[in-house]
Design an enzyme around this catalytic site. Structure first.
Site, short mmCIF file in Angstrom:
data_model
loop_
_atom_site.label_atom_id
_atom_site.label_comp_id
_atom_site.label_asym_id
_atom_site.label_seq_id
_atom_site.Cartn_x
_atom_site.Cartn_y
_atom_site.Cartn_z
CG HIS A 130 4.01 -22.72 32.77
ND1 HIS A 130 3.57 -22.53 31.49
CD2 HIS A 130 3.09 -22.16 33.59
CE1 HIS A 130 2.43 -21.86 31.54
NE2 HIS A 130 2.12 -21.63 32.79
CG HIS A 154 -1.58 -10.67 32.99
ND1 HIS A 154 -2.55 -11.65 33.05
CD2 HIS A 154 -1.24 -10.59 31.69
CE1 HIS A 154 -2.77 -12.13 31.85
NE2 HIS A 154 -1.99 -11.51 31.02
NE ARG A 229 -7.33 -11.03 18.51
CZ ARG A 229 -6.44 -11.04 19.50
NH1 ARG A 229 -5.97 -9.90 19.98
NH2 ARG A 229 -6.00 -12.17 20.00
CB CYS A 276 -11.55 -12.32 15.05
SG CYS A 276 -10.54 -12.93 16.42
CE1 TYR A 414 -6.45 -16.01 16.75
CE2 TYR A 414 -4.11 -15.61 16.49
CZ TYR A 414 -5.36 -15.18 16.88
OH TYR A 414 -5.51 -13.94 17.43
#
Length: 572
Positions: A130, A154, A229, A276, A414
């Site tokens: 992964h 999740h 945020r 954002c 980002y």
């Protein structure tokens, strides 16, 4: 190589590992095939293992944010692994394993083991293959419950279904009782109350934006509806015992209380817009699904911030021009943290931090009051003209350094990429971290899909415009015929309805411009496509469409904003 190294390693429970692999043929086949070059057939197996369910399901359970979920939203062309393999239950009993033994397995060499609800799971194969495995390793040797509480999004059955295939044992009764005795409470239980008008994108952590139609009703956005945020739970900070640590300068570590910041340094106020990086991501999702919160057009707001200049604090800590010979960045660490103690962090260029015109604040006020909890109480950094991700909240530490912040959010999130880059080919190290944002504008009124009467003859169009880096918006163009013809909107100052006052100093236009236009309705049409586009004083303009700027993270979405409005004809 890591996978090969793991294949050669032995663990005390290797027979159990072999048993488990026999009932997961897809994983075993993929492990072998990934060790060689990929043919089309090998690529199929790779996609099977890294389908959305395998990749972001378990990865999200273990880590939940950033690169793990980024890699998790692998392109959706992959099909789900055969559910008959996933649902097969072991009929044989599992051995009892102590927590001490689990703790020994915290690396690829020793195996990566975790516990969940009394079960012991060997997830080494998953981690080895992964791309976000380094983040997953934070959970190695311990319980998943704290991660489950932190990343509650999740909590889905198929995640547990996948996890069950990695089971190798049962935790001893004694160790299970110890775990239950120290079971973590919900880390979000102390989060502040929020205004019900906000449109929520996620509850834990809390992320929300105001309705577009009220966003531009005020030049200064009220704190209660300023977009929220958060990456982690909101920390509880006692202002009386709060300390800010400034490190990396010749003067040694400077420790300041909140009172020190308020009394030792002049107070400055700056009106600045924060946006954002994912603002308007929903428009990119319409082109092709991306990873990230599905922000509309309101992940942007404007406030007046009050506090000490970062430059003044750095000078007090020993900054001098010689520092710039070796230091290039100023790192920020927040007091918000996950269950491993990992804090939110980011950095900005040193040049911006120490510039007299950079206006970087260590802010303790927002709109004339103490910072609200959601916005960084008791202290945050405000970096005007820079993406919101660098405006670290709940600030606890400042480090002057030769290097950028090593934080996940600086290094593996980002960042923008080519439309042709996908999750198989992305290399986060190849792209610079987003700092200044590009030119932006959007229509807040009328709403997309709304209806107006023909009898009105005109339509009032309102919106916002802003550009990063202190570049001033000088014009907003509006079209009511899909871009065939254009009219110039009126830019407004903080006093509603009045034209802007004198321009701010060059490079210090930190706040947005609100704009408005009343335009005649086009004749003989039942639907109008309204478009806006802004221009700044460097003559940067918005791109006309989304596809050329689409990227797998859905950031920097600033194409022409379009809304469609139906026209209701007058009744006879």
């Amino acid at each position: 190589m890591l996978l090969l190294r793991h294949c050669r390693s032995l663990t005390p429970f290797s027979p159990l590992n072999i048993q488990r692999r026999l009932v997961t043929p897809v994983v075993a086949s993929c492990a072998v095939r990934l060790c060689s070059s990929r043919s089309e057939d090998q690529r199929f197996y790779y996609q099977q293992l890294h389908s959305p369910y395998w990749r972001y399901g378990l990865a999200g359970l273990l880590a939940g944010t950033g690169a793990v979920l980024a890699y998790g939203l692998h392109h959706h062309k992959a099909e789900r692994v055969d559910t008959s393999v996933l649902s097969e239950e072991k009929t044989s009993s599992f051995p009892t394993i102590s927590q001490e033994e689990v703790t020994k397995h915290r690396s690829l060499e020793d195996g990566v083991w975790v516990t969940f609800k009394g079960g012991v799971y060997d997830i080494t194969e998953f981690v080895a293959m992964h791309p976000g495995g380094d983040k997953i390793l934070l959970a190695a040797g311990g319980a998943l419950e704290p991660f489950w509480a932190l990343y509650a999004v999740h909590n889905q059955d198929h995640v547990l279904e996948i996890l069950s295939e990695y089971k190798v044992g049962e935790l001893s009764v004694e160790d299970l009782r110890k775990q239950q005795a120290v079971k973590s409470s919900d880390p979000y239980s102390t989060d502040p109350e929020r205004h019900p008008v906000l449109h929520i994108n996620s509850l834990k952590p809390f992320n929300a934006e105001p309705p577009p139609e009220i966003l531009t009703d005020s030049y200064i956005t009220p704190s209660a509806i300023f977009f929220k945020r958060n990456h982690l739970p909101v920390p509880q900070v006692d202002p009386a015992s709060f300390q800010l640590h400034v490190e990396g300068l010749p003067g040694g570590v400077l420790t300041l209380s909140l009172q020190d910041l308020k009394t030792r340094f002049p107070k400055h106020t700056v009106t600045a817009t924060l946006q954002c990086a994912g603002n308007r991501r929903s428009e990119m999702n319409k082109v092709k699904l991306v990873k990230g919160l599905n922000w509309g057009i309101a992940a942007i707001s404007n406030a007046t911030w009050g506090g000490a200049k970062l430059r003044d604090v750095l000078l007090a800590a020993g900054y001098n021009p010689d520092v710039a010979q070796w230091a290039h960045h100023v790192q920020f660490e927040g007091l918000d943290k996950d269950v491993t103690g990992t804090t939110y962090g980011a950095s900005i260029p040193l040049k911006k931090a120490v510039s007299e015109d950079g206006d970087v604040l260590l802010a303790y006020e927002m709109n004339g009051e103490d910072l609200p909890a959601d916005h960084g109480f008791p202290l945050r950094v405000v970096v005007p003209g820079t993406v919101g991700a660098r405006n670290v909240k709940w600030l606890g530490k400042i480090i002057v350094s030769a290097e950028e912040s090593s934080s996940h959010w600086q290094q593996n999130d980002y960042k923008g990429f080519s439309p042709g880059t996908d999750w198989d080919t992305v290399d986060f190290k190849s792209a610079p971290a987003i700092q200044e944002l590009p030119i932006q504008s959007a229509i807040t009124t009328p709403a997309d899909g709304s209806t107006i009467d023909r009898s009105q003859e005109t339509v009032t169009v309102k919106g916002y415009a802003w550009s990063g880096g202190g570049r001033e918006v000088v014009r907003v163009d509006v079209s009511l015929d899909g871009g065939k013809s254009w009219q110039v909107a009126q830019l407004q100052s903080s006093e509603k309805g009045l034209p802007p006052g004198p321009s701010p100093p060059t490079g210090q236009a930190w706040a947005w411009k609100l704009w408005e236009i009343e335009a005649p309705l086009p004749p003989e049409t039942q639907e109008v496509e309204i478009i806006c586009k802004a221009v700044d004083n460097s003559y940067n303009m918005q791109p006309d469409s989304v596809p050329p700027i689409w990227n797998l993270r859905g950031v920097l979405s600033n194409a022409w904003h379009r809304v469609k409005v139906k026209i209701r004809e007058d009744e006879e």
